[in-house]
Motif scaffolding. Structure first.
Motif, PDB file in Angstrom:
ATOM      1  N   THR A  15     -12.185 100.088 -63.298  1.00 41.72           N
ATOM      2  CA  THR A  15     -12.624 101.074 -64.282  1.00 41.72           C
ATOM      3  C   THR A  15     -14.012 100.744 -64.800  1.00 41.72           C
ATOM      4  N   LEU A  16     -14.276  99.477 -65.074  1.00 43.55           N
ATOM      5  CA  LEU A  16     -15.599  99.078 -65.548  1.00 43.55           C
ATOM      6  C   LEU A  16     -16.672  99.275 -64.476  1.00 43.55           C
ATOM      7  N   CYS A  17     -16.333  99.014 -63.228  1.00 39.76           N
ATOM      8  CA  CYS A  17     -17.288  99.235 -62.143  1.00 39.76           C
ATOM      9  C   CYS A  17     -17.624 100.717 -62.000  1.00 39.76           C
ATOM     10  N   TYR A  18     -16.609 101.583 -62.127  1.00 42.60           N
ATOM     11  CA  TYR A  18     -16.862 103.019 -62.043  1.00 42.60           C
ATOM     12  C   TYR A  18     -17.675 103.491 -63.242  1.00 42.60           C
ATOM     13  N   ALA A  19     -17.426 102.928 -64.425  1.00 46.32           N
ATOM     14  CA  ALA A  19     -18.212 103.296 -65.604  1.00 46.32           C
ATOM     15  C   ALA A  19     -19.669 102.892 -65.425  1.00 46.32           C
ATOM     16  N   LEU A  20     -19.917 101.730 -64.849  1.00 48.10           N
ATOM     17  CA  LEU A  20     -21.294 101.305 -64.577  1.00 48.10           C
ATOM     18  C   LEU A  20     -21.958 102.203 -63.533  1.00 48.10           C
ATOM     19  N   CYS A  22     -21.270 105.373 -63.036  1.00 48.27           N
ATOM     20  CA  CYS A  22     -21.557 106.647 -63.700  1.00 48.27           C
ATOM     21  C   CYS A  22     -22.745 106.520 -64.645  1.00 48.27           C
ATOM     22  N   ALA A  23     -22.937 105.361 -65.252  1.00 49.27           N
ATOM     23  CA  ALA A  23     -24.082 105.165 -66.138  1.00 49.27           C
ATOM     24  C   ALA A  23     -25.376 105.024 -65.335  1.00 49.27           C
ATOM     25  N   ALA A  24     -25.315 104.334 -64.215  1.00 45.35           N
ATOM     26  CA  ALA A  24     -26.513 104.106 -63.414  1.00 45.35           C
ATOM     27  C   ALA A  24     -26.888 105.325 -62.583  1.00 45.35           C
ATOM     28  N   ARG A  66     -20.684 113.483 -61.737  1.00 45.56           N
ATOM     29  CA  ARG A  66     -19.461 112.722 -61.481  1.00 45.56           C
ATOM     30  C   ARG A  66     -18.431 112.962 -62.571  1.00 45.56           C
ATOM     31  N   VAL A  67     -17.163 112.786 -62.250  1.00 46.40           N
ATOM     32  CA  VAL A  67     -16.078 113.030 -63.194  1.00 46.40           C
ATOM     33  C   VAL A  67     -16.181 112.088 -64.387  1.00 46.40           C
ATOM     34  N   GLY A  68     -16.483 110.834 -64.149  1.00 40.66           N
ATOM     35  CA  GLY A  68     -16.594 109.868 -65.241  1.00 40.66           C
ATOM     36  C   GLY A  68     -17.715 110.215 -66.198  1.00 40.66           C
ATOM     37  N   ASN A  73     -19.690 112.538 -71.320  1.00 43.73           N
ATOM     38  CA  ASN A  73     -20.433 113.568 -72.042  1.00 43.73           C
ATOM     39  C   ASN A  73     -19.535 114.333 -73.007  1.00 43.73           C
ATOM     40  N   GLY A  74     -18.303 114.621 -72.585  1.00 38.28           N
ATOM     41  CA  GLY A  74     -17.363 115.320 -73.461  1.00 38.28           C
ATOM     42  C   GLY A  74     -16.971 114.498 -74.677  1.00 38.28           C
TER      43      GLY A  74
END
Length: 84
Positions: A15-20, A22-24, A66-68, A73-74
């Motif tokens: 989850t943290l890797c996907y969050a990173l 999505c941020a990058a 991306r979904v994340g 944003n929501g």
């Protein structure tokens, strides 16, 4: 069989890797047109490639949010509206 307790750290790391990710890079390639932004069609008998219709899913940009990032944003929008 792995227990649930040993699977939780793996899920947290994923989850943290996907969050990173999505941020990058908040935009990914469109899955329908594969990043081209339009359909590729063959023109006549010559076999030359010709640009087809514009992709409806990405409006011709070739990227999608991306979904994340959409979830982020929501949540940010909800927090901003709730603290006004």
């Amino acid at each position: 069989m792995p227990s649930l307790l040993s699977a939780v750290p793996i899920l947290i790391v994923l989850t943290l890797c996907y969050a990173l990710l999505c941020a990058a890079s908040p935009y990914g390639t469109c899955r329908k047109c594969e990043g081209w932004g339009h359909a590729i069609v063959r023109a006549r008998r010559s076999g030359r490639l010709k640009r087809g219709r514009q992709c409806r899913r990405c409006s011709g940009y070739g990227t999608r949010l991306r979904v994340g990032r959409r979830v982020y944003n929501g949540v940010t929008r909800l927090h901003d509206n709730g603290t006004r």
